[in-house]
Design a protein around this motif. Structure first.
Motif, PDB file in Angstrom:
ATOM      1  N   GLU B  28       0.843  -1.204   0.000  1.00 36.91           N
ATOM      2  CA  GLU B  28       0.000   0.000   0.000  1.00 36.91           C
ATOM      3  C   GLU B  28       0.874   1.247   0.000  1.00 36.91           C
ATOM      4  OE1 GLU B  28      -2.977  -0.230  -0.564  1.00 36.91           O
ATOM      5  OE2 GLU B  28      -3.640  -2.194   0.114  1.00 36.91           O
ATOM      6  N   GLN B  29       0.536   2.195  -0.851  1.00 37.74           N
ATOM      7  CA  GLN B  29       1.352   3.393  -0.966  1.00 37.74           C
ATOM      8  C   GLN B  29       0.859   4.536  -0.080  1.00 37.74           C
ATOM      9  OE1 GLN B  29       4.342   3.538  -2.741  1.00 37.74           O
ATOM     10  NE2 GLN B  29       3.908   1.340  -2.702  1.00 37.74           N
ATOM     11  N   SER B  30      -0.458   4.654   0.071  1.00 37.00           N
ATOM     12  CA  SER B  30      -0.943   5.784   0.869  1.00 37.00           C
ATOM     13  C   SER B  30      -0.821   5.458   2.352  1.00 37.00           C
ATOM     14  CB  SER B  30      -2.401   6.102   0.532  1.00 37.00           C
ATOM     15  OG  SER B  30      -3.263   5.212   1.203  1.00 37.00           O
ATOM     16  N   VAL B  31      -0.658   6.520   3.151  1.00 39.96           N
ATOM     17  CA  VAL B  31      -0.472   6.314   4.587  1.00 39.96           C
ATOM     18  C   VAL B  31      -1.681   5.620   5.214  1.00 39.96           C
ATOM     19  CG1 VAL B  31      -1.117   8.717   5.072  1.00 39.96           C
ATOM     20  CG2 VAL B  31       0.047   7.428   6.802  1.00 39.96           C
ATOM     21  N   SER B  32      -2.901   6.048   4.835  1.00 43.58           N
ATOM     22  CA  SER B  32      -4.069   5.406   5.479  1.00 43.58           C
ATOM     23  C   SER B  32      -4.175   3.942   5.098  1.00 43.58           C
ATOM     24  CB  SER B  32      -5.383   6.096   5.201  1.00 43.58           C
ATOM     25  OG  SER B  32      -5.319   6.989   4.255  1.00 43.58           O
ATOM     26  N   LYS B  33      -3.888   3.619   3.846  1.00 40.67           N
ATOM     27  CA  LYS B  33      -3.973   2.208   3.437  1.00 40.67           C
ATOM     28  C   LYS B  33      -2.857   1.383   4.078  1.00 40.67           C
ATOM     29  CE  LYS B  33      -6.874   2.495  -0.547  1.00 40.67           C
ATOM     30  NZ  LYS B  33      -7.068   2.314  -1.967  1.00 40.67           N
ATOM     31  N   ASN B  54      -4.867   9.852  11.189  1.00 44.58           N
ATOM     32  CA  ASN B  54      -3.689   9.055  10.813  1.00 44.58           C
ATOM     33  C   ASN B  54      -2.560   9.155  11.835  1.00 44.58           C
ATOM     34  OD1 ASN B  54      -4.776   7.944   8.538  1.00 44.58           O
ATOM     35  ND2 ASN B  54      -3.978   9.511   7.147  1.00 44.58           N
ATOM     36  N   LEU B  55      -2.412  10.338  12.446  1.00 44.57           N
ATOM     37  CA  LEU B  55      -1.356  10.496  13.448  1.00 44.57           C
ATOM     38  C   LEU B  55      -1.585   9.535  14.622  1.00 44.57           C
ATOM     39  CD1 LEU B  55       1.116  12.088  14.559  1.00 44.57           C
ATOM     40  CD2 LEU B  55      -0.540  13.620  15.670  1.00 44.57           C
ATOM     41  N   SER B  56      -2.812   9.518  15.126  1.00 47.25           N
ATOM     42  CA  SER B  56      -3.107   8.626  16.251  1.00 47.25           C
ATOM     43  C   SER B  56      -3.013   7.162  15.841  1.00 47.25           C
ATOM     44  CB  SER B  56      -4.501   8.925  16.829  1.00 47.25           C
ATOM     45  OG  SER B  56      -4.454  10.115  17.575  1.00 47.25           O
ATOM     46  N   SER B  89       5.026  17.823  12.921  1.00 44.94           N
ATOM     47  CA  SER B  89       3.789  18.317  12.301  1.00 44.94           C
ATOM     48  C   SER B  89       2.640  18.504  13.282  1.00 44.94           C
ATOM     49  CB  SER B  89       3.338  17.359  11.192  1.00 44.94           C
ATOM     50  OG  SER B  89       4.397  17.092  10.322  1.00 44.94           O
ATOM     51  N   SER B  90       2.906  18.244  14.553  1.00 41.51           N
ATOM     52  CA  SER B  90       1.846  18.338  15.561  1.00 41.51           C
ATOM     53  C   SER B  90       0.623  17.580  15.050  1.00 41.51           C
ATOM     54  CB  SER B  90       1.539  19.815  15.840  1.00 41.51           C
ATOM     55  OG  SER B  90       0.618  19.936  16.894  1.00 41.51           O
ATOM     56  N   SER B  91      -0.562  18.200  15.150  1.00 38.43           N
ATOM     57  CA  SER B  91      -1.781  17.549  14.629  1.00 38.43           C
ATOM     58  C   SER B  91      -2.291  18.326  13.413  1.00 38.43           C
ATOM     59  CB  SER B  91      -2.854  17.525  15.730  1.00 38.43           C
ATOM     60  OG  SER B  91      -3.090  18.833  16.209  1.00 38.43           O
ATOM     61  N   LEU B  92      -1.361  18.885  12.641  1.00 38.80           N
ATOM     62  CA  LEU B  92      -1.707  19.823  11.579  1.00 38.80           C
ATOM     63  C   LEU B  92      -2.742  19.285  10.585  1.00 38.80           C
ATOM     64  CD1 LEU B  92      -1.109  22.651  10.588  1.00 38.80           C
ATOM     65  CD2 LEU B  92       0.784  21.741   9.238  1.00 38.80           C
ATOM     66  N   GLU B  93      -2.664  17.997  10.285  1.00 35.99           N
ATOM     67  CA  GLU B  93      -3.603  17.440   9.305  1.00 35.99           C
ATOM     68  C   GLU B  93      -5.047  17.551   9.817  1.00 35.99           C
ATOM     69  OE1 GLU B  93      -2.137  14.228   6.891  1.00 35.99           O
ATOM     70  OE2 GLU B  93      -3.986  13.135   7.321  1.00 35.99           O
ATOM     71  N   SER B  94      -5.255  17.184  11.072  1.00 34.36           N
ATOM     72  CA  SER B  94      -6.606  17.310  11.636  1.00 34.36           C
ATOM     73  C   SER B  94      -6.988  18.772  11.838  1.00 34.36           C
ATOM     74  CB  SER B  94      -6.707  16.555  12.972  1.00 34.36           C
ATOM     75  OG  SER B  94      -6.728  15.176  12.728  1.00 34.36           O
ATOM     76  N   ASP B  95      -6.004  19.592  12.190  1.00 28.74           N
ATOM     77  CA  ASP B  95      -6.261  21.034  12.356  1.00 28.74           C
ATOM     78  C   ASP B  95      -6.814  21.613  11.044  1.00 28.74           C
ATOM     79  OD1 ASP B  95      -5.032  20.582  14.762  1.00 28.74           O
ATOM     80  OD2 ASP B  95      -3.230  21.732  14.318  1.00 28.74           O
ATOM     81  N   CYS B 173       3.263  12.599  11.271  1.00 29.41           N
ATOM     82  CA  CYS B 173       2.415  12.233  10.141  1.00 29.41           C
ATOM     83  C   CYS B 173       1.740  13.486   9.594  1.00 29.41           C
ATOM     84  CB  CYS B 173       1.363  11.227  10.621  1.00 29.41           C
ATOM     85  SG  CYS B 173       0.334  10.596   9.302  1.00 29.41           S
ATOM     86  N   TYR B 174       1.961  13.719   8.329  1.00 31.73           N
ATOM     87  CA  TYR B 174       1.287  14.846   7.677  1.00 31.73           C
ATOM     88  C   TYR B 174       1.242  14.569   6.175  1.00 31.73           C
ATOM     89  CZ  TYR B 174       0.096  19.484   5.990  1.00 31.73           C
ATOM     90  OH  TYR B 174      -0.521  20.532   5.363  1.00 31.73           O
ATOM     91  N   GLY B 175       0.051  14.594   5.626  1.00 30.17           N
ATOM     92  CA  GLY B 175      -0.081  14.299   4.196  1.00 30.17           C
ATOM     93  C   GLY B 175       0.407  12.892   3.892  1.00 30.17           C
ATOM     94  N   ASP B 176       1.248  12.787   2.883  1.00 31.52           N
ATOM     95  CA  ASP B 176       1.775  11.478   2.502  1.00 31.52           C
ATOM     96  C   ASP B 176       2.993  11.073   3.328  1.00 31.52           C
ATOM     97  OD1 ASP B 176      -0.130  11.151   0.553  1.00 31.52           O
ATOM     98  OD2 ASP B 176       1.067  12.165  -0.988  1.00 31.52           O
TER      99      ASP B 176
END
Lengths: 85, 217
Positions: B28-33, B54-56, B89-95, B173-176
């Protein structure tokens, strides 16, 4: 009513981000909270947002949520009743 | 007081690496997958995992695989175990996701399930809840992994007897982009046997840096 129940099940799966379950896995009359789907108070808040955003129904008293969100069926009943009014 | 690293794990580049040995490579290439595939091949049955950002998920799975098969949770009461994490990246993606839901005042529907992850400390809390860890827990933000800072902070916790075992590391974790490096630090006199690392690895900034980079000690 059946269409609404199916739509709600899909929306709940979306809220829970559960790609591993299908609408058929959710019993429309079974309790949503407690065992099973692992729902918590945050999900209850999500359901309040869902009702307001998607169905235009605002729940003024969150305490009513316990009855409204008991099952998919009770949610569907509440939506039908309040969308008519 | 001598401190040792008794086990470490890394999740990066679609791989799970335990004590420097590649345990799993995902296609799997994407972080979530990728994270989904790591969860899927485990024996975990933890519905809350799916609701995490994804961070958690990254922190949760790293801790899960780190602690699996160890006696850490039996050996130390929850109050004696600390979790000291760091990332850039802290929690920037969720932010950012949260911001997208609230930016339009005429279409203002903040999502509670996203809002709850707008703090990096939530990742430490998810680990603590899962394993009933009740000791010191903190998440520091720094531009890059800072072995010197982590070493001094964690050593101080041991010196002050705030912890008798600690799970420190880097979960970003941030983006890819994603990378985790998590380890168990213990006092030498509390280690009956080194489970996976026969001689243990002395806990010091140089070794931390080497392990983080995947270099041998």
């Amino acid at each position: 009513m059946e269409d609404l129940i199916l739509k709600l099940k899909k929306e709940i799966i979306g809220i829970l981000n559960r790609e591993d379950i299908t609408p058929e896995d959710i019993d429309a009359e079974a309790p949503l909270f407690g065992d099973g789907l692992g729902l918590d108070s945050i999900d209850a808040l999500e359901f309040i947002v869902l009702l307001e955003e998607t169905y235009g129904i605002k729940i003024e008293d969150p305490k009513k949520g316990r009855k409204i969100f008991y099952s998919v069926k009770t949610m569907a009943d509440y939506i039908q009743e309040h969308q008519k009014n | 007081m001598e401190l040792f690293i008794t086990r470490y794990i890394q999740l990066k580049n679609h791989q799970v690496i335990l004590n420097g040995i590649v345990e799993y490579v995902s296609e799997e290439q994407s972080v979530s997958k990728f994270l989904g595939s790591v969860y899927g091949r485990s024996t975990l049955d933890y519905p809350k995992f799916f609701k995490m950002d994804n961070l958690s998920k990254l922190g949760f799975l790293s801790a899960e695989l780190l602690l699996q098969g160890t006696d850490i949770l039996q050996k130390y009461p929850g109050e004696e175990i600390g979790i000291i994490l760091s990332n850039a990246s802290s929690s920037l993606e969720s932010d950012e996701k949260h911001q997208n839901f609230i930016r339009d005042r005429n279409n203002y529907f903040p999502r509670p399930s996203i809002f709850v992850y707008t703090l990096p400390n939530i990742m430490a809390a998810e680990i603590a809840i899962r394993h009933k860890i009740k000791g010191e827990n903190t998440v520091f933000i720094s531009e890059q992994f800072d072995p010197g800072f982590l070493y001094h902070y964690v050593s101080e916790l041991f010196r002050n007897q705030r912890v008798h075992c600690c799970i420190p590391g880097w979960i970003d974790c941030y983006g890819d982009g994603y990378e985790s490096f998590l380890f168990i630090a213990e006092r030498g006199d509390r280690i009956k046997r080194f489970q996976d690392l026969p001689e243990g690895i002395p806990f010091d900034p140089l070794n931390l840096e080497k392990l983080f980079k995947g270099e041998s000690i």
